[in-house]
Design an enzyme around this catalytic site. Structure first.
Site, PDB file in Angstrom:
ATOM      1  N   ARG A 234       0.854  -1.177   0.000  1.00 29.40           N
ATOM      2  CA  ARG A 234       0.000   0.000   0.000  1.00 29.40           C
ATOM      3  C   ARG A 234       0.895   1.234   0.000  1.00 29.40           C
ATOM      4  NH1 ARG A 234      -3.348  -2.581  -1.724  1.00 29.40           N
ATOM      5  NH2 ARG A 234      -5.428  -3.031  -0.944  1.00 29.40           N
ATOM      6  N   GLU A 263      -3.897   7.915  -4.790  1.00 23.72           N
ATOM      7  CA  GLU A 263      -4.206   7.208  -6.040  1.00 23.72           C
ATOM      8  C   GLU A 263      -5.624   7.557  -6.470  1.00 23.72           C
ATOM      9  OE1 GLU A 263      -3.779   3.009  -5.442  1.00 23.72           O
ATOM     10  OE2 GLU A 263      -1.765   3.201  -4.653  1.00 23.72           O
ATOM     11  N   HIS A 281      -1.203   0.690  -9.667  1.00 28.23           N
ATOM     12  CA  HIS A 281      -1.845  -0.234  -8.717  1.00 28.23           C
ATOM     13  C   HIS A 281      -2.454  -1.408  -9.490  1.00 28.23           C
ATOM     14  CE1 HIS A 281      -4.015  -0.623  -4.594  1.00 28.23           C
ATOM     15  NE2 HIS A 281      -3.811  -1.812  -5.129  1.00 28.23           N
TER      16      HIS A 281
HETATM   17  C1  8YV Z   1      -7.096  -5.031  -6.037  1.00 28.04           C
HETATM   18  C2  8YV Z   1      -5.445  -4.887  -4.194  1.00 28.04           C
HETATM   19  O1  8YV Z   1      -7.253  -5.770  -7.144  1.00 28.04           O
HETATM   20  O2  8YV Z   1      -6.213  -6.941  -3.385  1.00 28.04           O
HETATM   21  C3  8YV Z   1      -5.815  -5.813  -3.133  1.00 28.04           C
HETATM   22  O3  8YV Z   1      -5.704  -5.419  -1.969  1.00 28.04           O
HETATM   23  O4  8YV Z   1      -4.939  -3.868  -3.959  1.00 28.04           O
HETATM   24  C4  8YV Z   1      -5.693  -5.257  -5.593  1.00 28.04           C
HETATM   25  O5  8YV Z   1      -5.425  -6.590  -5.768  1.00 28.04           O
HETATM   26  C5  8YV Z   1      -7.403  -3.673  -6.461  1.00 28.04           C
HETATM   27  O6  8YV Z   1      -7.369  -2.868  -5.372  1.00 28.04           O
HETATM   28  C6  8YV Z   1      -8.795  -3.644  -7.100  1.00 28.04           C
HETATM   29  O7  8YV Z   1      -9.730  -3.272  -6.208  1.00 28.04           O
END
Ligand code: 8YV
Length: 314
Positions: A234, A263, A281
């Site tokens: 993150r 983001e 991301h």
């Molecule tokens: C998500 C992600 O696909 O799983 C997570 O925590 O950050 C990604 O894999 C993305 O955030 C789509 O919502």
């Protein structure tokens, strides 16, 4: 009548279609002020489909008295009020298990691209510089094979990242607050120690307040002028101001980033940051994994409404 489901943000079309077959779906983002809307309509909703990128606030929950289940697209829980949901007896699932391999692959894509200067090399060829000046003006990359890899976070994705290092004959160590039982790599209790002994530091820990700015100026100084940082966790885990300063001063050698503090409108300073490879991301964004995530979001809801149980509960 189909049960009412609240969708808190955009999801992939294949998933939206399958949800619409089963539920009367409302897109929260299209309803104006969410609290105003839920004050009027919130009592209808029995299910939520949320996504790791968008999530939703605990402040919505008092207006959702009939909510039974949240099926979350993703594994990151930093934007989900998990404690409050559990306290209300709401069942919550994530897409745990289906995205580990692609996120690990993306970490390696960033690591290799950064160390071997793949995006700069691409530009060198396209711009005609290679033809004009030969290869001698292209700055050398750094060797990955045999180097030292530090992994911050050792959940399923961290382990998948570390396993891939076997193929590169790398020396792996990891940092977590407590050593992970049965983990074959050495645990380093102090993060700056791990950074000091790593050529590549890959961050794959959970987000949220407990890990905010875990990667700070001290950690970057310990990683040092020849060290590279990769972040697929993150944006909040890395102090971006310190990272930008370290990149500009040569305090670290480079960074590969899939996630950012803001983001998708990232800090403008990233546009000109040296020795960086950036992704939007998208670490889990492959056709195969996004389909598997979409299927699991629906399968969790189907399971919940058929049996009361989830396939991948939190
Ligand atoms: C998500 C992600 O696909 O799983 C997570 O925590 O950050 C990604 O894999 C993305 O955030 C789509 O919502």
């Amino acid at each position: 009548m189909r049960p009412a489901l609240l969708q808190t943000g955009p999801l992939i079309p294949a998933l939206e279609d399958r949800l619409a077959e089963r539920f009367e779906v409302t897109h929260l983002k299209a309803q104006g002020d969410p609290i105003d809307y839920l004050r009027r309509e919130g009592q209808r909703f029995v299910a939520i489909a949320s996504s790791a990128a968008i999530g939703f606030e605990a402040a919505l929950l008092p207006h959702l008295p009939a909510l039974q289940v949240v099926s979350h697209f993703g594994v990151g829980l930093d934007r989900l009020p998990v404690g409050e949901l559990k306290a209300r007896g709401v069942a919550v699932s994530s897409t745990s298990g289906v995205l580990d391999q692609c996120v690990a692959d993306a970490a390696w894509a960033l690591l290799l691209a950064t160390a071997r200067r793949v995006t700069q090399a691409d530009q060198y060829v396209r711009s005609g510089e290679w033809a004009r000046n030969g290869l001698n003006r292209f700055a050398l990359g750094r060797r990955v094979s045999g180097a030292r890899l530090g992994v911050v976070g050792m959940g399923h994705i961290g382990q998948a990242i570390a396993r891939r290092a076997d193929g590169f004959d790398m020396h792996v160590a990891y940092h977590t607050r407590n050593a992970v039982a049965g983990c074959r790599w050495p645990h380093v209790p102090v993060l700056t120690d791990l950074a000091r002994q790593s050529d590549f530091l890959v961050v794959i820990t959970a987000g949220g307040p407990a890990t905010r700015h875990l990667i700070n100026a001290d950690v970057l100084a310990a990683l040092g002028t020849r060290g590279f940082l990769v972040n697929v966790s993150r944006g909040s885990v890395v102090d971006e101001a310190s990272l930008l300063a370290a990149l500009h001063s040569g305090g670290i050698a480079g960074a590969g980033l899939d996630v950012f503090e803001q983001e998708p409108a990232i800090n403008e300073a990233w546009r000109t940051a040296p020795n960086t490879v950036l992704m939007p991301h998208a670490a889990s964004a492959t056709e195969e994994t996004r389909q598997a995530m979409a299927d699991l979001v629906v399968d969790n809801l189907d399971s919940f409404f058929a049996t009361g149980g989830l396939l991948t509960p939190l």
